[in-house]
Design a protein around this motif. Structure first.
Motif, PDB file in Angstrom:
ATOM      1  N   THR A 111       0.821  -1.204   0.000  1.00 43.50           N
ATOM      2  CA  THR A 111       0.000   0.000   0.000  1.00 43.50           C
ATOM      3  C   THR A 111       0.858   1.258   0.000  1.00 43.50           C
ATOM      4  OG1 THR A 111      -1.795  -1.167   1.109  1.00 43.50           O
ATOM      5  CG2 THR A 111      -1.787   1.240   1.289  1.00 43.50           C
ATOM      6  N   SER A 112       1.912   1.266   0.791  1.00 42.72           N
ATOM      7  CA  SER A 112       2.770   2.451   0.811  1.00 42.72           C
ATOM      8  C   SER A 112       3.440   2.660  -0.542  1.00 42.72           C
ATOM      9  CB  SER A 112       3.819   2.333   1.918  1.00 42.72           C
ATOM     10  OG  SER A 112       4.722   1.269   1.668  1.00 42.72           O
ATOM     11  N   ALA A 113       3.845   1.565  -1.196  1.00 48.05           N
ATOM     12  CA  ALA A 113       4.460   1.697  -2.524  1.00 48.05           C
ATOM     13  C   ALA A 113       3.459   2.222  -3.541  1.00 48.05           C
ATOM     14  CB  ALA A 113       5.018   0.346  -2.968  1.00 48.05           C
ATOM     15  N   ALA A 114       2.205   1.780  -3.447  1.00 44.21           N
ATOM     16  CA  ALA A 114       1.173   2.265  -4.364  1.00 44.21           C
ATOM     17  C   ALA A 114       0.922   3.755  -4.167  1.00 44.21           C
ATOM     18  CB  ALA A 114      -0.116   1.466  -4.168  1.00 44.21           C
ATOM     19  N   ILE A 115       0.889   4.192  -2.912  1.00 49.15           N
ATOM     20  CA  ILE A 115       0.727   5.624  -2.633  1.00 49.15           C
ATOM     21  C   ILE A 115       1.891   6.413  -3.227  1.00 49.15           C
ATOM     22  CG2 ILE A 115       0.850   7.353  -0.803  1.00 49.15           C
ATOM     23  CD1 ILE A 115      -1.908   6.259  -0.921  1.00 49.15           C
ATOM     24  N   GLN A 120       4.530   9.948  -7.195  1.00 48.30           N
ATOM     25  CA  GLN A 120       5.559  10.036  -8.239  1.00 48.30           C
ATOM     26  C   GLN A 120       4.957  10.476  -9.579  1.00 48.30           C
ATOM     27  OE1 GLN A 120       8.524   6.749  -8.280  1.00 48.30           O
ATOM     28  NE2 GLN A 120       7.794   6.360 -10.351  1.00 48.30           N
ATOM     29  N   ARG A 121       3.731  10.045  -9.852  1.00 48.50           N
ATOM     30  CA  ARG A 121       3.071  10.383 -11.115  1.00 48.50           C
ATOM     31  C   ARG A 121       2.337  11.724 -11.067  1.00 48.50           C
ATOM     32  NH1 ARG A 121       0.470   4.388 -12.526  1.00 48.50           N
ATOM     33  NH2 ARG A 121       2.446   3.407 -13.144  1.00 48.50           N
ATOM     34  N   GLY A 122       2.438  12.418  -9.922  1.00 54.52           N
ATOM     35  CA  GLY A 122       1.811  13.717  -9.809  1.00 54.52           C
ATOM     36  C   GLY A 122       0.316  13.682  -9.574  1.00 54.52           C
ATOM     37  N   LYS A 123      -0.215  12.518  -9.206  1.00 56.62           N
ATOM     38  CA  LYS A 123      -1.650  12.367  -8.960  1.00 56.62           C
ATOM     39  C   LYS A 123      -2.033  12.682  -7.513  1.00 56.62           C
ATOM     40  CE  LYS A 123      -2.342  10.614 -13.115  1.00 56.62           C
ATOM     41  NZ  LYS A 123      -3.106  11.347 -14.155  1.00 56.62           N
ATOM     42  N   ARG A 125      -0.336  14.302  -3.504  1.00 55.02           N
ATOM     43  CA  ARG A 125       0.747  14.907  -2.729  1.00 55.02           C
ATOM     44  C   ARG A 125       0.714  14.371  -1.305  1.00 55.02           C
ATOM     45  NH1 ARG A 125      -0.685  21.121  -3.486  1.00 55.02           N
ATOM     46  NH2 ARG A 125      -2.652  20.156  -2.851  1.00 55.02           N
ATOM     47  N   LEU A 126       1.868  14.226  -0.712  1.00 56.92           N
ATOM     48  CA  LEU A 126       1.942  13.724   0.658  1.00 56.92           C
ATOM     49  C   LEU A 126       1.300  14.681   1.642  1.00 56.92           C
ATOM     50  CD1 LEU A 126       5.579  12.315   0.560  1.00 56.92           C
ATOM     51  CD2 LEU A 126       3.468  10.970   0.665  1.00 56.92           C
ATOM     52  N   THR A 127       1.197  15.932   1.275  1.00 56.04           N
ATOM     53  CA  THR A 127       0.584  16.938   2.150  1.00 56.04           C
ATOM     54  C   THR A 127      -0.930  17.039   1.968  1.00 56.04           C
ATOM     55  OG1 THR A 127       1.082  18.628   0.489  1.00 56.04           O
ATOM     56  CG2 THR A 127       2.676  18.335   2.294  1.00 56.04           C
ATOM     57  N   ASP A 128      -1.491  16.271   1.031  1.00 57.78           N
ATOM     58  CA  ASP A 128      -2.936  16.342   0.791  1.00 57.78           C
ATOM     59  C   ASP A 128      -3.712  15.836   2.005  1.00 57.78           C
ATOM     60  OD1 ASP A 128      -2.740  17.368  -1.756  1.00 57.78           O
ATOM     61  OD2 ASP A 128      -2.926  15.425  -2.760  1.00 57.78           O
ATOM     62  N   PRO A 129      -4.741  16.548   2.464  1.00 63.00           N
ATOM     63  CA  PRO A 129      -5.622  16.025   3.517  1.00 63.00           C
ATOM     64  C   PRO A 129      -6.474  14.889   2.951  1.00 63.00           C
ATOM     65  CG  PRO A 129      -5.756  18.426   3.342  1.00 63.00           C
ATOM     66  CD  PRO A 129      -5.061  17.943   2.118  1.00 63.00           C
ATOM     67  N   VAL A 130      -6.528  13.775   3.657  1.00 61.11           N
ATOM     68  CA  VAL A 130      -7.152  12.585   3.087  1.00 61.11           C
ATOM     69  C   VAL A 130      -8.673  12.654   3.058  1.00 61.11           C
ATOM     70  CG1 VAL A 130      -5.220  11.057   3.581  1.00 61.11           C
ATOM     71  CG2 VAL A 130      -6.998  11.368   5.304  1.00 61.11           C
ATOM     72  N   THR A 154      -3.149  14.317   7.012  1.00 60.69           N
ATOM     73  CA  THR A 154      -2.516  14.256   5.690  1.00 60.69           C
ATOM     74  C   THR A 154      -2.129  12.828   5.317  1.00 60.69           C
ATOM     75  OG1 THR A 154      -0.271  14.565   6.551  1.00 60.69           O
ATOM     76  CG2 THR A 154      -1.551  16.560   6.039  1.00 60.69           C
ATOM     77  N   VAL A 155      -1.878  12.646   4.036  1.00 61.62           N
ATOM     78  CA  VAL A 155      -1.398  11.351   3.534  1.00 61.62           C
ATOM     79  C   VAL A 155      -0.121  10.953   4.273  1.00 61.62           C
ATOM     80  CG1 VAL A 155      -0.499  10.135   1.509  1.00 61.62           C
ATOM     81  CG2 VAL A 155      -2.448  11.699   1.267  1.00 61.62           C
ATOM     82  N   HIS A 156       0.788  11.892   4.422  1.00 59.68           N
ATOM     83  CA  HIS A 156       2.045  11.613   5.143  1.00 59.68           C
ATOM     84  C   HIS A 156       1.780  11.078   6.544  1.00 59.68           C
ATOM     85  CE1 HIS A 156       5.834  12.383   7.288  1.00 59.68           C
ATOM     86  NE2 HIS A 156       5.116  13.087   8.150  1.00 59.68           N
ATOM     87  N   GLN A 157       0.882  11.707   7.270  1.00 62.72           N
ATOM     88  CA  GLN A 157       0.614  11.284   8.643  1.00 62.72           C
ATOM     89  C   GLN A 157       0.019   9.881   8.708  1.00 62.72           C
ATOM     90  OE1 GLN A 157      -1.871  14.572   9.745  1.00 62.72           O
ATOM     91  NE2 GLN A 157      -0.168  15.825  10.493  1.00 62.72           N
ATOM     92  N   VAL A 158      -0.863   9.552   7.780  1.00 63.21           N
ATOM     93  CA  VAL A 158      -1.444   8.219   7.787  1.00 63.21           C
ATOM     94  C   VAL A 158      -0.392   7.172   7.438  1.00 63.21           C
ATOM     95  CG1 VAL A 158      -3.281   6.755   6.880  1.00 63.21           C
ATOM     96  CG2 VAL A 158      -3.679   9.197   7.159  1.00 63.21           C
TER      97      VAL A 158
END
Length: 438
Positions: A111-115, A120-123, A125-130, A154-158
């Motif tokens: 799952t982390s690799a998929a995120i 990486q593809r610009g779809k 951001r790690l800072t996006d609120p989920v 955020t995505v990063h926090q999760v």
């Protein structure tokens, strides 16, 4: 009753690398005692014969265990894949290197690799609120106001388990519905929502939106299966595809991984080539079947594997795991992630990888991996997983060797998780290797 499985704390994870002996608490049953040679399948690798001996001795000395499969990768290729003991004890079917096992929380590495691939593809951001991204309808909105902190996660926090959810805090979670792991309560959540049982992953997320967070997001680490359930829904929202389809086509297909898939809860739904699971702590059908009908043993219907897709639902071979782990080397020719994405995945989170006085922890949780980073030795990454009847472990060593082991039993005769107990022995055996094959 809440029964906890597949939830590995930081302390438990760090213990996996400890070079200690086995415990002394012996299970009160005799298990599957080997009356003859331990069945061993797969191509013999003379240079790594010592790994055979380690596994055979372990199974022979721990009759509570049914079978195991071990794979080793080096320089991007799987060079060792063997299986030991039984995939099906009653039918006396030996485990095979191609046998599929539940891998529980090792699924989080996928799952982390998929995120990171979506980032990486610009779809994404790690800072996006989920939660604003998911835009899910909240049940009971008029009666249960939204926790104002929810929309800040955020995505990063999760990814690094700092999202605000903590398991196993509540003495009676069915009264407060806080401080618990909802992934093992899909029956009760469906009943609360008035929806068909068991609850789907998106229903679990919608239900948890009605509950207050256990702590302020980003303030500290607390391992959360539910957080990775949320990430699965993020992958679906951003990619426009089912979670498992995205992982299979975008991560696995380029690596030649064809057999890994989401598992099923019930024994009669086992995949072709999937092992049977055994657990001394779950001997009789006393658990409520989440799908309805007669009571079941906990490992086969007491919890819903399908709903655990993005945090613990995959089944795979040991070779699948080793091949995937090896793909996270920057120089891997078929690896889907760039060096920048891989470095970010394993980097130290500021909020949970550093102490309050600014000293970096040598062990921390990155994105989907426990990480041990020391100088001058370098960095190693690992993840374990366990359900009733399952024990799995995947490790990327500092020297570039990747190995994975899976068992279809819960505990050895010292009451330890077998994949955890074997980690020091496997690492020691690899350390002693003088000549590598090829």
């Amino acid at each position: 009753m809440i029964r906890r499985a597949d939830s590995m704390s930081r302390r438990e994870a760090l213990a996996l690398t400890a070079k200690t002996g086995f415990g002394t608490l012996v299970l009160s049953w005799t298990g599957f005692a080997q009356t003859g040679p331990v069945p061993t399948t797969g191509k013999s690798v003379p240079e790594l014969k010592h790994l055979d001996e380690v596994l055979v001795d372990y199974l022979r000395n721990n009759p509570s265990l049914a079978g195991a499969s071990l794979a080793v990768a080096r320089n991007g290729d799987v060079i060792y894949a063997r299986a030991f003991g039984y995939a099906d004890v009653e039918a006396r079917l030996p485990a095979q290197p191609s046998s599929l096992f539940r891998i529980a929380s090792v699924s989080k590495t996928f799952t982390s690799a998929a995120i990171m691939l979506l980032v990486q593809r610009g779809k994404l951001r790690l800072t996006d609120p989920v939660f604003p991204l998911l835009a899910l309808e909240m049940p009971f909105h008029e009666r249960t106001p939204l926790d104002p902190r929810l929309n800040s996660i955020t995505v990063h926090q999760v990814l690094c388990h700092t999202g605000g959810w903590a398991a196993n805090l509540a003495r009676n979670p069915f009264e407060t519905w806080t401080g618990f792991d909802p992934m093992f309560s899909t029956l009760q959540i469906a009943q609360s929502l008035g929806s068909q049982s068991p609850a789907r992953p998106v229903d679990i997320v919608r239900f948890m939106m009605t509950r207050p967070l256990d702590f302020d997001p980003g303030t500290h680490y607390s391992y959360s299966n539910f957080g990775y359930c949320v990430l699965g829904r993020v992958i679906e929202k951003v990619s426009g595809r089912p979670y498992a389809d995205f992982v299979t086509s975008e991560l696995f297909k380029p690596l030649g991984i064809a057999d890994a898939r989401i598992g099923h809860s019930l024994a009669e739904m086992r995949a072709e080539g999937e092992v049977r699971y055994y657990s001394a702590d779950d001997p009789t059908p006393t658990s409520k079947n989440v799908f309805g009908g007669k009571d079941v043993v906990w490992r086969y219907g007491g919890f819903q594997v399908e709903a655990m897709d993005s945090h613990g639902g995959w089944i795979a071979t040991a070779s699948d795991l080793a091949r995937f782990g090896a793909s996270l080397d920057i120089a891997h020719p078929n690896g889907p992630l760039t060096g920048e994405s891989i470095d970010k995945m394993f980097s130290r989170p500021a909020e949970s990888g550093t102490s309050s006085n600014g000293i970096d922890f040598t062990e921390y949780y990155g994105y989907g991996w426990h990480v041990s980073s020391t100088e001058p030795e370098g960095r190693s990454e690992f993840h374990g997983g366990n359900f009733s009847g399952t024990s799995a472990f995947l490790m990327r060593r500092q020297d570039g060797v990747v190995w994975a082991i899976v068992f279809n039993s819960t505990f050895d005769n010292q009451n330890q998780l077998p994949a955890v107990a074997m980690a020091p022995a496997i690492n020691g055996s690899i350390n002693s290797t003088v000549k590598w094959p090829g």
